[in-house]
Design a protein around this motif. Structure first.
Motif, short mmCIF file in Angstrom:
data_model
loop_
_atom_site.label_atom_id
_atom_site.label_comp_id
_atom_site.label_asym_id
_atom_site.label_seq_id
_atom_site.Cartn_x
_atom_site.Cartn_y
_atom_site.Cartn_z
N LYS A 1 47.04 24.40 -13.58
CA LYS A 1 47.76 23.24 -13.04
C LYS A 1 46.84 22.12 -12.61
N PHE A 2 45.62 22.44 -12.26
CA PHE A 2 44.73 21.36 -11.88
C PHE A 2 43.49 21.29 -12.74
N GLY A 3 43.58 21.80 -13.93
CA GLY A 3 42.55 21.61 -14.94
C GLY A 3 41.15 21.90 -14.47
N LYS A 4 40.28 20.93 -14.69
CA LYS A 4 38.85 21.15 -14.47
C LYS A 4 38.44 21.29 -13.01
N MET A 5 39.37 21.02 -12.08
CA MET A 5 39.00 21.14 -10.68
C MET A 5 38.59 22.57 -10.34
N ILE A 6 38.87 23.49 -11.24
CA ILE A 6 38.50 24.89 -11.04
C ILE A 6 36.98 25.06 -10.87
N VAL A 7 36.20 24.09 -11.35
CA VAL A 7 34.74 24.23 -11.24
C VAL A 7 34.28 24.28 -9.78
N PHE A 8 35.17 23.91 -8.85
CA PHE A 8 34.78 23.93 -7.44
C PHE A 8 35.05 25.26 -6.76
N GLU A 9 35.32 26.27 -7.57
CA GLU A 9 35.57 27.60 -7.03
C GLU A 9 34.44 28.04 -6.09
N GLY A 10 33.20 27.68 -6.45
CA GLY A 10 32.04 28.11 -5.67
C GLY A 10 32.02 27.61 -4.23
N VAL A 11 32.72 26.50 -3.94
CA VAL A 11 32.66 25.94 -2.59
C VAL A 11 33.38 26.83 -1.57
N LYS A 12 34.23 27.73 -2.08
CA LYS A 12 34.95 28.64 -1.17
C LYS A 12 34.01 29.38 -0.23
N GLN A 13 32.82 29.68 -0.73
CA GLN A 13 31.86 30.44 0.07
C GLN A 13 31.18 29.57 1.12
N PHE A 14 31.35 28.26 1.02
CA PHE A 14 30.65 27.35 1.93
C PHE A 14 31.65 26.40 2.58
N PRO A 15 32.19 26.80 3.73
CA PRO A 15 33.24 26.01 4.38
C PRO A 15 32.88 24.53 4.52
N ILE A 16 31.61 24.24 4.78
CA ILE A 16 31.22 22.84 4.97
C ILE A 16 31.38 22.05 3.67
N ARG A 17 31.22 22.76 2.53
CA ARG A 17 31.34 22.13 1.22
C ARG A 17 32.79 21.87 0.82
N ILE A 18 33.72 22.56 1.45
CA ILE A 18 35.13 22.33 1.14
C ILE A 18 35.50 20.89 1.47
N LYS A 19 34.92 20.37 2.56
CA LYS A 19 35.17 18.97 2.92
C LYS A 19 34.63 18.01 1.87
N CYS A 20 33.48 18.36 1.30
CA CYS A 20 32.90 17.52 0.25
C CYS A 20 33.82 17.51 -0.98
N ALA A 21 34.32 18.69 -1.35
CA ALA A 21 35.14 18.82 -2.55
C ALA A 21 36.52 18.20 -2.38
N SER A 22 37.00 18.14 -1.14
CA SER A 22 38.36 17.63 -0.94
C SER A 22 38.42 16.20 -0.43
N LEU A 23 37.25 15.59 -0.16
CA LEU A 23 37.23 14.23 0.38
C LEU A 23 38.02 13.24 -0.49
N ALA A 24 37.75 13.25 -1.80
CA ALA A 24 38.42 12.30 -2.69
C ALA A 24 39.94 12.48 -2.64
N TRP A 25 40.37 13.74 -2.53
CA TRP A 25 41.81 14.02 -2.51
C TRP A 25 42.46 13.54 -1.23
N HIS A 26 41.78 13.75 -0.10
CA HIS A 26 42.33 13.25 1.16
C HIS A 26 42.39 11.72 1.14
N THR A 27 41.40 11.12 0.53
CA THR A 27 41.39 9.66 0.41
C THR A 27 42.54 9.19 -0.47
N LEU A 28 42.80 9.95 -1.52
CA LEU A 28 43.92 9.63 -2.41
C LEU A 28 45.25 9.65 -1.64
N ILE A 29 45.45 10.70 -0.85
CA ILE A 29 46.71 10.82 -0.10
C ILE A 29 46.85 9.65 0.87
#
Ligand code: ZN
Length: 150
Positions: free
Chosen positions: A109-137
């Motif tokens: 459902k979200f295509g290539k965004m799957i490449v960010f699977e690795g950030v799950k292990q690094f809570p601080i990186r989740i903010k990096c990966a989701s910044l653009a999306w929060h900005t979009l909202i």
């Protein structure tokens, strides 16, 4: 042979080096600014929304490879999508990176965004990966008002 992880890493690095849609849109109808002070990521997002459809989308800014490639992949994914579809992809992506247990069959459902699977292990990186999306909202919510931090 390449592992899936290496492949994901390559996609992230490629989008970091050559970000797609890395441009300011002079005719933007919706804009927002996103900051992630923990990492120093900054993004300016521009959208041209017509009749609930994202006709064009671009971003500028600076930050780490994760935040920049996430914005690049997000903009590639969302062009031509409706606002509803964009919100749906955001919700799925957000669940995906913040939850350990997610059904693999929802991933397409979200295509290539799957490449960010690795950030799950690094809570601080989740903010990096989701910044653009929060900005979009926030851009969608703000309508045609220009948001600035000045
Ligand atoms: Zn970052």
């Amino acid at each position: 042979m390449e592992t899936i992880k290496e492949l994901y890493q390559e996609v992230i690095l490629d989008h970091n080096r050559n970000p797609r849609n890395f441009k300011k849109l002079a005719n933007a109808t919706h804009t927002a600014v996103g900051d992630n002070p923990l990492c120093g990521d900054h993004i300016d997002l521009f959208l041209v929304i017509d009749n609930e459809v994202i006709k064009d989308i671009g971003f500028t800014g600076k930050g780490c490879a994760i935040s920049k490639s996430s914005a690049s992949l997000m903009t590639s994914e969302l062009k031509g999508k409706t606002i509803e579809q964009a919100k749906d992809i955001f919700n799925k992506f957000h669940d995906f990176i913040t939850s350990e247990s997610i059904e693999i069959n929802t991933l397409d459902k979200f295509g290539k965004m799957i490449v960010f699977e690795g950030v799950k292990q690094f809570p601080i990186r989740i903010k990096c990966a989701s910044l653009a999306w929060h900005t979009l909202i926030s851009a969608i919510k703000n309508g045609d008002k220009i948001t600035t931090t000045e």
